[in-house]
Design a protein around this motif. Structure first.
Motif, PDB file in Angstrom:
ATOM      1  N   SER A 118       0.856  -1.189   0.000  1.00 12.02           N
ATOM      2  CA  SER A 118       0.000   0.000   0.000  1.00 12.02           C
ATOM      3  C   SER A 118       0.887   1.232   0.000  1.00 12.02           C
ATOM      4  N   ALA A 119       0.329   2.335  -0.474  1.00 14.39           N
ATOM      5  CA  ALA A 119       1.026   3.609  -0.376  1.00 14.39           C
ATOM      6  C   ALA A 119       0.898   4.134   1.052  1.00 14.39           C
ATOM      7  N   ALA A 120       1.720   5.094   1.411  1.00 13.27           N
ATOM      8  CA  ALA A 120       1.643   5.696   2.742  1.00 13.27           C
ATOM      9  C   ALA A 120       0.280   6.368   2.925  1.00 13.27           C
ATOM     10  N   PRO A 121      -0.268   6.341   4.118  1.00 15.82           N
ATOM     11  CA  PRO A 121      -1.574   6.976   4.357  1.00 15.82           C
ATOM     12  C   PRO A 121      -1.572   8.443   3.929  1.00 15.82           C
ATOM     13  N   GLY A 122      -2.583   8.811   3.163  1.00 17.69           N
ATOM     14  CA  GLY A 122      -2.737  10.195   2.752  1.00 17.69           C
ATOM     15  C   GLY A 122      -1.854  10.640   1.613  1.00 17.69           C
ATOM     16  N   LEU A 123      -1.017   9.731   1.081  1.00 14.17           N
ATOM     17  CA  LEU A 123      -0.128  10.118  -0.018  1.00 14.17           C
ATOM     18  C   LEU A 123      -0.914  10.199  -1.318  1.00 14.17           C
ATOM     19  N   VAL A 124      -0.884  11.346  -1.976  1.00 18.94           N
ATOM     20  CA  VAL A 124      -1.616  11.559  -3.228  1.00 18.94           C
ATOM     21  C   VAL A 124      -0.736  12.349  -4.179  1.00 18.94           C
ATOM     22  N   ALA A 125      -1.100  12.337  -5.450  1.00 17.24           N
ATOM     23  CA  ALA A 125      -0.385  13.145  -6.434  1.00 17.24           C
ATOM     24  C   ALA A 125      -0.432  14.607  -6.013  1.00 17.24           C
ATOM     25  N   GLY A 126       0.697  15.268  -6.131  1.00 17.51           N
ATOM     26  CA  GLY A 126       0.797  16.660  -5.721  1.00 17.51           C
ATOM     27  C   GLY A 126       1.470  16.852  -4.381  1.00 17.51           C
ATOM     28  N   THR A 127       1.672  15.756  -3.631  1.00 12.23           N
ATOM     29  CA  THR A 127       2.334  15.833  -2.340  1.00 12.23           C
ATOM     30  C   THR A 127       3.823  16.135  -2.530  1.00 12.23           C
ATOM     31  N   THR A 128       4.359  17.066  -1.769  1.00 10.58           N
ATOM     32  CA  THR A 128       5.799  17.326  -1.761  1.00 10.58           C
ATOM     33  C   THR A 128       6.468  16.363  -0.785  1.00 10.58           C
ATOM     34  N   VAL A 129       7.550  15.726  -1.217  1.00  7.30           N
ATOM     35  CA  VAL A 129       8.224  14.743  -0.373  1.00  7.30           C
ATOM     36  C   VAL A 129       9.714  15.052  -0.307  1.00  7.30           C
ATOM     37  N   ARG A 130      10.284  14.784   0.866  1.00  9.73           N
ATOM     38  CA  ARG A 130      11.696  15.055   1.122  1.00  9.73           C
ATOM     39  C   ARG A 130      12.427  13.754   1.436  1.00  9.73           C
ATOM     40  N   ASP A 131      13.738  13.819   1.411  1.00  8.27           N
ATOM     41  CA  ASP A 131      14.563  12.657   1.707  1.00  8.27           C
ATOM     42  C   ASP A 131      14.136  12.048   3.047  1.00  8.27           C
ATOM     43  N   GLY A 132      13.844  10.744   3.031  1.00  8.75           N
ATOM     44  CA  GLY A 132      13.450  10.036   4.242  1.00  8.75           C
ATOM     45  C   GLY A 132      11.954   9.976   4.490  1.00  8.75           C
ATOM     46  N   ASP A 133      11.149  10.689   3.700  1.00  8.89           N
ATOM     47  CA  ASP A 133       9.692  10.636   3.892  1.00  8.89           C
ATOM     48  C   ASP A 133       9.147   9.267   3.498  1.00  8.89           C
ATOM     49  N   LEU A 134       8.132   8.808   4.218  1.00  6.69           N
ATOM     50  CA  LEU A 134       7.515   7.514   3.950  1.00  6.69           C
ATOM     51  C   LEU A 134       6.657   7.579   2.687  1.00  6.69           C
ATOM     52  N   LEU A 135       6.892   6.619   1.769  1.00  2.00           N
ATOM     53  CA  LEU A 135       6.113   6.533   0.537  1.00  2.00           C
ATOM     54  C   LEU A 135       5.129   5.372   0.544  1.00  2.00           C
ATOM     55  N   GLY A 136       5.458   4.295   1.264  1.00  3.07           N
ATOM     56  CA  GLY A 136       4.582   3.128   1.268  1.00  3.07           C
ATOM     57  C   GLY A 136       5.247   1.953   1.945  1.00  3.07           C
ATOM     58  N   PHE A 137       4.681   0.753   1.668  1.00  3.18           N
ATOM     59  CA  PHE A 137       5.126  -0.455   2.340  1.00  3.18           C
ATOM     60  C   PHE A 137       5.322  -1.579   1.324  1.00  3.18           C
ATOM     61  N   MET A 138       6.394  -2.341   1.499  1.00  2.00           N
ATOM     62  CA  MET A 138       6.737  -3.396   0.560  1.00  2.00           C
ATOM     63  C   MET A 138       5.683  -4.493   0.553  1.00  2.00           C
ATOM     64  N   GLY A 139       5.378  -4.989  -0.663  1.00  2.00           N
ATOM     65  CA  GLY A 139       4.399  -6.061  -0.804  1.00  2.00           C
ATOM     66  C   GLY A 139       4.641  -6.855  -2.060  1.00  2.00           C
ATOM     67  N   ASP A 140       3.558  -7.458  -2.582  1.00  2.00           N
ATOM     68  CA  ASP A 140       3.687  -8.288  -3.786  1.00  2.00           C
ATOM     69  C   ASP A 140       2.553  -8.052  -4.773  1.00  2.00           C
ATOM     70  N   THR A 141       1.912  -6.871  -4.718  1.00  2.91           N
ATOM     71  CA  THR A 141       0.852  -6.591  -5.679  1.00  2.91           C
ATOM     72  C   THR A 141       1.445  -6.579  -7.082  1.00  2.91           C
ATOM     73  N   GLY A 142       0.799  -7.285  -7.994  1.00  2.00           N
ATOM     74  CA  GLY A 142       1.311  -7.397  -9.346  1.00  2.00           C
ATOM     75  C   GLY A 142       2.454  -8.383  -9.477  1.00  2.00           C
ATOM     76  N   SER A 143       2.841  -9.006  -8.389  1.00  2.00           N
ATOM     77  CA  SER A 143       3.931  -9.991  -8.380  1.00  2.00           C
ATOM     78  C   SER A 143       3.660 -10.982  -7.254  1.00  2.00           C
ATOM     79  N   PRO A 144       2.593 -11.777  -7.373  1.00  2.00           N
ATOM     80  CA  PRO A 144       2.127 -12.605  -6.259  1.00  2.00           C
ATOM     81  C   PRO A 144       3.202 -13.492  -5.659  1.00  2.00           C
ATOM     82  N   GLU A 145       3.276 -13.469  -4.339  1.00  2.00           N
ATOM     83  CA  GLU A 145       4.172 -14.306  -3.535  1.00  2.00           C
ATOM     84  C   GLU A 145       5.648 -13.991  -3.748  1.00  2.00           C
ATOM     85  N   LEU A 146       5.950 -12.877  -4.397  1.00  2.00           N
ATOM     86  CA  LEU A 146       7.338 -12.453  -4.586  1.00  2.00           C
ATOM     87  C   LEU A 146       7.454 -11.041  -4.005  1.00  2.00           C
ATOM     88  N   VAL A 147       7.608 -10.976  -2.694  1.00  2.00           N
ATOM     89  CA  VAL A 147       7.603  -9.693  -1.988  1.00  2.00           C
ATOM     90  C   VAL A 147       8.912  -8.952  -2.271  1.00  2.00           C
TER      91      VAL A 147
END
Length: 271
Positions: free
Chosen positions: A201-230
């Motif tokens: 999933s993307a980070a909560p509240g992250l949408v297009a137009g958000t300004t992001v800086r080094d170290g800001d949270l973007l999301g969490f690792m998963g396997d969407t689009g690549s089942p069982e290969l996290v």
């Protein structure tokens, strides 16, 4: 499939030299190769390659230097046609060793290593991640494995000017986030886009137009689009000169008419 494969890439380093001039990406051309309709398409990996779902991950020999195998960015498609795509290969002054660079996730491999599958669009066809006869072309990014839910944080690129901004959140490589970075290179400013794919999933509240800086949270690792290969698929592309991507949406950002795939080692910062 688990990434219990050890170190997949030979450690090859080069000396840092003077800054390179403007890069000239390779041009697109295709060559049709005769193929009898109905011919079976081989899916087994060639010797020296490891199966990864439908993909084949290149395993270099112990004495193989990366520069020695780079020939062209040609790919054989499932139809039998050869295609050569625009791409920006690694600059010679940038070290080949992936582990010298900083990534958006913590190391997920034994020994504190991060990259399980690297950029190979500039390798000979038989050495590319998808092999000679599979339906996809080579690998235009790096794959970074780790536990499901691993935090993915923005990494400011080398010579970046100002903050980055989010230009897309949605479905591309599974759940994906795309950020835009402005970099000063070769005496001018150029825009790059960075794709973070297969997120849980993307980070909560992250949408297009958000300004992001080094170290800001973007999301969490998963396997969407690549089942069982996290893992995280990290892909860097340079926006073509003179284009305003504010008018582009979703997958248009990844189209060759809009952006050129780039070896991420050209712009990732060093550790």
């Amino acid at each position: 499939m688990k990434f219990a494969v050890g170190a997949l890439f030979v450690v090859v380093t080069t000396s840092l030299g003077a800054a390179a001039g403007p890069l000239s990406p390779l041009r697109i051309r295709t060559v049709d190769v005769p193929r009898t309709p109905g011919d079976p398409v081989e899916t087994a990996c060639a010797e020296g390659m490891l199966p990864d779902g439908e993909a084949c991950v290149h395993l270099p020999a112990e004495d193989e230097a990366e520069d020695a195998v780079i020939a062209s960015n040609a790919h054989r498609e499932r139809s039998g046609r050869w295609a050569i795509y625009d791409q920006i290969p690694r600059r010679p002054e940038r070290p080949a060793d992936y582990e010298l660079y900083r990534y958006p996730v913590a190391p997920g491999l034994a020994g504190g290593r991060t990259v399980v599958s690297g950029y190979d669009l500039d390798r000979p066809n038989e050495s590319q991640r998808r092999g000679a006869t599979l339906r996809a072309t080579g690998h235009g990014g790096v794959d970074l494995p780790g536990p499901r839910g691993t935090e993915i944080k923005l990494v400011a690129l080398e010579h970046q000017q100002g903050d980055a901004d989010v230009v897309f959140v949605g479905q591309l490589f599974g759940t994906s986030v795309v950020t835009r970075h402005t970099i000063r290179e070769a005496g001018q400013l150029r825009d790059y886009v960075v794709l973070y794919g297969h997120l849980a999933s993307a980070a909560p509240g992250l949408v297009a137009g958000t300004t992001v800086r080094d170290g800001d949270l973007l999301g969490f690792m998963g396997d969407t689009g690549s089942p069982e290969l996290v893992h995280l698929h990290l892909e860097v592309r340079r926006v073509r000169d003179g284009l305003d991507i504010a008018t582009k949406a979703g997958g248009q950002l990844m189209e060759s008419a809009v952006s050129i795939v780039c070896d991420p080692r050209n712009v990732l910062p060093f550790k």
